[in-house]
Design a protein around this motif. Structure first.
Motif, PDB file in Angstrom:
ATOM      1  N   ASP A  85       0.838  -1.196   0.000  1.00 17.49           N
ATOM      2  CA  ASP A  85       0.000   0.000   0.000  1.00 17.49           C
ATOM      3  C   ASP A  85       0.873   1.246   0.000  1.00 17.49           C
ATOM      4  OD1 ASP A  85      -2.573  -1.202   0.161  1.00 17.49           O
ATOM      5  OD2 ASP A  85      -2.339  -1.494   2.320  1.00 17.49           O
ATOM      6  N   PHE A  86       0.622   2.155  -0.952  1.00 15.55           N
ATOM      7  CA  PHE A  86       1.286   3.451  -0.987  1.00 15.55           C
ATOM      8  C   PHE A  86       0.229   4.526  -0.771  1.00 15.55           C
ATOM      9  CE2 PHE A  86       3.910   0.893  -3.866  1.00 15.55           C
ATOM     10  CZ  PHE A  86       5.174   1.135  -3.356  1.00 15.55           C
ATOM     11  N   ASN A  87       0.256   5.200   0.368  1.00 14.62           N
ATOM     12  CA  ASN A  87      -0.612   6.355   0.589  1.00 14.62           C
ATOM     13  C   ASN A  87       0.159   7.554   0.048  1.00 14.62           C
ATOM     14  OD1 ASN A  87      -2.086   8.539   1.528  1.00 14.62           O
ATOM     15  ND2 ASN A  87      -2.540   7.602   3.502  1.00 14.62           N
ATOM     16  N   VAL A  88      -0.119   7.933  -1.195  1.00 12.54           N
ATOM     17  CA  VAL A  88       0.693   8.949  -1.870  1.00 12.54           C
ATOM     18  C   VAL A  88       0.465  10.342  -1.311  1.00 12.54           C
ATOM     19  CG1 VAL A  88       0.991   7.637  -3.989  1.00 12.54           C
ATOM     20  CG2 VAL A  88      -0.974   9.124  -3.769  1.00 12.54           C
ATOM     21  N   THR A  89      -0.725  10.626  -0.773  1.00 11.39           N
ATOM     22  CA  THR A  89      -0.958  11.950  -0.201  1.00 11.39           C
ATOM     23  C   THR A  89      -0.529  12.020   1.258  1.00 11.39           C
ATOM     24  OG1 THR A  89      -3.252  11.334   0.204  1.00 11.39           O
ATOM     25  CG2 THR A  89      -2.811  12.603  -1.770  1.00 11.39           C
ATOM     26  N   GLY A  90      -0.542  10.896   1.969  1.00 12.35           N
ATOM     27  CA  GLY A  90      -0.133  10.873   3.367  1.00 12.35           C
ATOM     28  C   GLY A  90       1.308  10.473   3.570  1.00 12.35           C
ATOM     29  N   ASN A  91       2.014  10.138   2.485  1.00  7.54           N
ATOM     30  CA  ASN A  91       3.413   9.716   2.526  1.00  7.54           C
ATOM     31  C   ASN A  91       3.639   8.563   3.511  1.00  7.54           C
ATOM     32  OD1 ASN A  91       6.058   9.750   1.672  1.00  7.54           O
ATOM     33  ND2 ASN A  91       6.693  11.262   3.191  1.00  7.54           N
ATOM     34  N   GLU A  92       2.778   7.538   3.422  1.00  5.61           N
ATOM     35  CA  GLU A  92       2.900   6.346   4.252  1.00  5.61           C
ATOM     36  C   GLU A  92       2.807   5.124   3.346  1.00  5.61           C
ATOM     37  OE1 GLU A  92       0.777   7.841   8.336  1.00  5.61           O
ATOM     38  OE2 GLU A  92      -0.493   7.269   6.665  1.00  5.61           O
TER      39      GLU A  92
END
Length: 169
Positions: free
Chosen positions: A137-144
């Motif tokens: 999982d890449f949370n691109v807006t949360g940088n996680e």
């Protein structure tokens, strides 16, 4: 914000009830010392475009819920799930189903981490009523980000393939 999340959940209930792929199980993901690494996981999805094509792929929409404390956990609405069954002969001649895909959606993170757009490349396999899914999982807006492995019970392609003659042609 809580009222909006509850309204979204009730709006998604009919969607989940008409899903063709439903899974319930457990997920392992590193909680980054914020809680348990093992979490409850549930998902539902249904194909929205599945015409024959040279890439042996189809497009689905879905929803994932993971309860727990990993960085990318919560309610993930996935309007785009691009999935490939790799080859027709592999799909038609094997009782197990193997799919490779990439999902994109929006995560409502209820406990830890941040809400945001999540992209998830993954590999899925099922046999009869059991499934395993691994991905990142890449949370691109949360940088996680997090690696995960899910396993559990499902009602999906593997279930159909074991009880009726299912072929792609």
């Amino acid at each position: 914000m809580k009222k909006i999340q509850i309204i979204c959940l009730f709006l998604l209930l009919p969607f989940a009830c008409s899903a063709q792929f439903i899974g319930v199980g457990a997920q392992y993901a590193d909680a980054k010392d914020k809680g348990n690494d093992f979490q409850f996981a549930a998902n539902a999805s249904f194909p929205v475009w599945h015409k024959k094509n040279p890439l042996n792929s189809f497009v689905s929409s879905g929803v994932d819920y993971t309860g727990g404390s990993s960085p990318v956990a919560g309610l993930n609405l996935k309007p785009i799930q691009l999935t490939s069954f790799l080859s027709e002969s592999l799909f038609n001649n094997n009782k197990a189903t193997i799919l490779v895909g990439c999902d994109a959606g929006y995560l409502f993170n209820f406990r830890h981490g941040k809400d945001g757009i999540v992209i998830t490349p993954n590999v899925y396999a099922d046999y009869k009523f059991f499934f395993v899914k691994a991905g990142y999982d890449f949370n691109v807006t949360g940088n996680e980000q997090q690696f995960f492995v899910r396993a559990g019970f499902c009602f999906g392609m593997g279930t159909f393939k074991n009880f009726v003659k299912t072929e792609i042609w």
